[in-house]
Motif scaffolding. Structure first.
Motif, PDB file in Angstrom:
ATOM      1  N   LEU A   1      30.963  33.066  41.582  1.00 31.99           N
ATOM      2  CA  LEU A   1      31.764  32.120  40.822  1.00 31.99           C
ATOM      3  C   LEU A   1      33.261  32.390  41.000  1.00 31.99           C
ATOM      4  N   ALA A   2      33.628  33.663  41.056  1.00 37.79           N
ATOM      5  CA  ALA A   2      35.038  33.994  41.244  1.00 37.79           C
ATOM      6  C   ALA A   2      35.542  33.471  42.583  1.00 37.79           C
ATOM      7  N   PHE A   3      34.768  33.677  43.643  1.00 39.33           N
ATOM      8  CA  PHE A   3      35.201  33.191  44.955  1.00 39.33           C
ATOM      9  C   PHE A   3      35.204  31.672  45.014  1.00 39.33           C
ATOM     10  N   LEU A   4      34.206  31.056  44.416  1.00 40.44           N
ATOM     11  CA  LEU A   4      34.119  29.597  44.427  1.00 40.44           C
ATOM     12  C   LEU A   4      35.378  28.969  43.822  1.00 40.44           C
ATOM     13  N   PHE A   5      35.765  29.407  42.630  1.00 38.96           N
ATOM     14  CA  PHE A   5      36.925  28.823  41.965  1.00 38.96           C
ATOM     15  C   PHE A   5      38.235  29.264  42.622  1.00 38.96           C
ATOM     16  N   THR A   6      38.276  30.488  43.142  1.00 38.75           N
ATOM     17  CA  THR A   6      39.478  30.941  43.840  1.00 38.75           C
ATOM     18  C   THR A   6      39.715  30.131  45.099  1.00 38.75           C
ATOM     19  N   CYS A   7      38.651  29.895  45.852  1.00 36.69           N
ATOM     20  CA  CYS A   7      38.761  29.109  47.082  1.00 36.69           C
ATOM     21  C   CYS A   7      39.164  27.668  46.768  1.00 36.69           C
ATOM     22  N   LEU A   8      38.556  27.084  45.746  1.00 42.38           N
ATOM     23  CA  LEU A   8      38.930  25.736  45.343  1.00 42.38           C
ATOM     24  C   LEU A   8      40.400  25.679  44.930  1.00 42.38           C
TER      25      LEU A   8
END
Length: 339
Positions: A175-182
């Motif tokens: 989840l951290a990578f998903l939102f960071t990438c977005l």
């Protein structure tokens, strides 16, 4: 008698287009790019599909089976005011604040109850989404479509993601990578330079950029609420401005200031309002110890990513004792050489 002139041979006009290989033409075609993205996404899910048959292990039981708050969506507001873990023996917290992850567990519990299949399925789905975003982000940063697809494929199948995908408690990183990438993708969209000319749409374009930029900040806030490590987005933005857009150090730092303010706000709310402290123990497990150990930690992870071996869910990272420690000096020399 006059000699007959030979007819002049018509010369072919010089080629103006660069000769492209079939592979490059496939990647750059209109249908090849979305098809490649879909394949990378499906491969990312297929590689870890066998994990859906796993059970609750280790922290999964404490976070889901032994936490009554997660078992009802009516308790979502509590997740933003308490520690990530719940101790059974006392009320002391572990020092982790990840309400977005806890909310995702509550959503899973509403659909699947105590069946671990659904929780693992969510992790696989999140990993597939992350692999897709890697391809899109690299393309947005200027890499060729072929290079972006290859990099996304490596990300999709790399065994270093096994812990995050196969372990339900590893969802924090997904989840951290998903939102960071977005957040980074939205930042790039909001700040990209557009060619001038044509119809004047400056007012509407400025509004669109402002909305997208606010969405980038919102995604970054969600990433911080998923895992503290999302703070890496701030140096990511600085590096993009420095090395991709070729700006100076001061403009690059100023570009990351709004996202840096999100970090400051997060710390103030967490430490002063909600009072969830940072995880830590006395002695070498201090903030200073973690700071001087960061170089060796990065070097170890680079080694795991390039020479896959000794991967373990509970790897113990040795702490560096000080700046005179040979491990600190060796890691600093290695990172400097790589830089």
């Amino acid at each position: 008698m006059a000699r007959k002139r030979k007819p002049k041979r018509r010369r072919r006009p010089p080629r103006t287009e660069e000769t492209r290989s079939p592979t490059r033409a496939l990647f750059e075609s209109r249908w090849g790019w979305p098809c490649g993205i879909r394949r990378v996404t499906l491969i990312a899910g297929a590689v870890f599909a066998n994990s859906v048959h796993g059970d609750f292990v280790w922290d999964d039981r404490m976070l889901i089976l032994k936490d009554p708050a997660v078992q009802s969506l009516s308790n979502v507001d509590r997740f933003f005011t308490e520690d990530f873990f719940v101790r059974q023996e006392n009320e002391l917290g572990y020092g982790y604040y990840r309400p977005i992850v806890k909310t995702s567990y509550a959503l899973d519990y509403a659909f699947w109850g105590r069946n671990p299949f659904g929780y693992h399925l969510t992790n696989v789905f999140l990993h597939a989404c992350c692999a897709m975003l890697v391809v899109l982000l690299l393309g947005q940063l200027g890499l060729s479509r072929g290079a972006s697809l290859v990099a996304g494929l490596i990300f999709a199948v790399h065994p270093i993601h096994t812990e995050n995908v196969a372990w339900i408690a590893g969802r924090t990183d997904l989840l951290a990578f998903l939102f960071t990438c977005l957040s980074l993708m939205l930042y790039l969209a909001a700040t990209q330079t557009r060619p001038s000319g044509g119809t004047d749409h400056r007012v509407s374009d400025a509004t669109w950029r402002a909305v997208v930029f606010v969405l980038s900040l919102a995604c970054f806030a969600l990433a911080m609420l998923a895992k503290e490590m999302s703070v890496v987005l701030v140096p990511w933005i600085i590096c993009v401005e420095l090395f991709v857009r070729r700006k100076g150090i001061v403009p690059s730092a100023l570009a990351a200031t709004p996202h840096g303010l999100i970090v400051v706000g997060y710390l103030l709310v967490r430490m002063l309002v909600i009072r969830v402290p940072m995880p830590g123990q006395p002695g070498v497990h201090s903030v200073a110890g973690a700071a001087v150990s960061a170089g060796q930690l990065v070097a170890r992870y680079l080694g795991w990513m390039t020479g896959v071996r000794e991967l373990n869910a509970y790897v113990q990272n040795p702490y560096v004792t000080g700046i005179s420690d040979p491990r600190f000096l060796g890691a600093a020399a290695l990172l400097a050489a790589l830089a």
